[in-house]
Design a protein around this motif. Structure first.
Motif, PDB file in Angstrom:
ATOM      1  N   GLY A 128       0.826  -1.198   0.000  1.00 55.83           N
ATOM      2  CA  GLY A 128       0.000   0.000   0.000  1.00 55.83           C
ATOM      3  C   GLY A 128       0.853   1.239   0.000  1.00 55.83           C
ATOM      4  O   GLY A 128       1.971   1.237   0.520  1.00 55.83           O
ATOM      5  N   LEU A 129       0.346   2.306  -0.618  1.00 52.70           N
ATOM      6  CA  LEU A 129       1.026   3.601  -0.636  1.00 52.70           C
ATOM      7  C   LEU A 129      -0.038   4.684  -0.688  1.00 52.70           C
ATOM      8  O   LEU A 129      -0.987   4.596  -1.467  1.00 52.70           O
ATOM      9  N   ARG A 130       0.109   5.676   0.164  1.00 58.25           N
ATOM     10  CA  ARG A 130      -0.806   6.803   0.161  1.00 58.25           C
ATOM     11  C   ARG A 130       0.015   8.073   0.303  1.00 58.25           C
ATOM     12  O   ARG A 130       0.984   8.109   1.055  1.00 58.25           O
ATOM     13  N   ILE A 131      -0.388   9.127  -0.424  1.00 56.81           N
ATOM     14  CA  ILE A 131       0.354  10.384  -0.400  1.00 56.81           C
ATOM     15  C   ILE A 131      -0.510  11.468   0.257  1.00 56.81           C
ATOM     16  O   ILE A 131      -1.682  11.634  -0.085  1.00 56.81           O
ATOM     17  N   PHE A 132       0.109  12.162   1.204  1.00 60.07           N
ATOM     18  CA  PHE A 132      -0.563  13.169   2.016  1.00 60.07           C
ATOM     19  C   PHE A 132       0.042  14.539   1.751  1.00 60.07           C
ATOM     20  O   PHE A 132       1.257  14.706   1.821  1.00 60.07           O
ATOM     21  N   ALA A 133      -0.817  15.519   1.461  1.00 64.47           N
ATOM     22  CA  ALA A 133      -0.387  16.907   1.335  1.00 64.47           C
ATOM     23  C   ALA A 133      -0.491  17.525   2.721  1.00 64.47           C
ATOM     24  O   ALA A 133      -1.567  17.573   3.310  1.00 64.47           O
ATOM     25  N   GLY A 134       0.636  17.935   3.268  1.00 64.97           N
ATOM     26  CA  GLY A 134       0.665  18.498   4.604  1.00 64.97           C
ATOM     27  C   GLY A 134       0.719  17.435   5.679  1.00 64.97           C
ATOM     28  O   GLY A 134       0.661  16.231   5.405  1.00 64.97           O
TER      29      GLY A 134
END
Length: 195
Positions: A128-134
């Motif tokens: 799994g991979l998730r990208i978070f802004a901030g």
């Protein structure tokens, strides 16, 4: 351990679950994955705030690698012009270039991926991979104070928590699986005035 079953020590790899006492609009009903916590402060990302912005529009090469939904998530109110990538390794013995494990989290399988790493070096090695802004950040002793005043429940993370497709019920589901009285909080209405 507190009377309600929540832990009182915030450590990397734990979840912070907002209590009804937390009225900051950035964190109401939020679930935060703690990525770092020490005497200097703490840092984490909000897991249940998807945006409508596809990852491919902002970080083109990462669009096909992230977990569904393939959108950026609002990680928190700090540093919103930057991004953090949270990943889960398939095999803790096969650590790709650019991966750094979060201390104490999911047997070393949960960590951060450097977004400057070429995508082809990590493809096939992640569950799994998730990208978070901030991100969410706290100064020295600030988070401990918020926990002590009853703004956060501190609970263990499960490997699937950061990568759920539908995050709308994450807050309730995380509380529901907790022992004792803490699970009761999962049944409170989102708007207590409707009760």
């Amino acid at each position: 351990m507190r009377d309600d079953g929540a832990m009182s020590e915030a450590r990397p790899g734990m979840l912070l679950v907002a209590t009804p006492a937390l009225v900051d609009p950035n964190f109401i009903d939020s679930v935060v994955l703690l990525l770092d916590a020490d005497d200097d402060g703490a840092l984490g990302v909000v897991l249940n705030r998807p945006s409508g912005v596809p990852v491919g529009e902002v970080l083109e090469s990462w669009g096909d690698v992230v977990a569904d939904p393939e959108v950026l998530f609002h990680g928190g109110p700090v540093g919103t012009d930057g991004a953090l990538a949270v990943a889960l390794l398939r095999d803790p013995d096969d650590v790709p270039v650019g991966f750094r494990a979060v201390d104490g989290a999911v047997d070393g399988r949960l960590g951060l991926v450097d977004l400057d790493t070429p995508v082809e070096l990590i493809e096939g090695s992640l569950d799994g991979l998730r990208i978070f802004a901030g991100y969410a950040g706290w100064g020295a002793a600030q988070l401990d104070g918020e926990i002590e005043e009853g703004s956060w429940y501190v609970v263990p993370v499960e490997p699937s928590d950061p990568f759920r497709i539908d995050t709308a019920d994450l807050w309730r589901d995380v509380l529901r699986r907790q022992p004792g009285e803490l699970a009761w909080h999962s049944t409170r209405p989102f708007d207590p005035e409707l009760n």
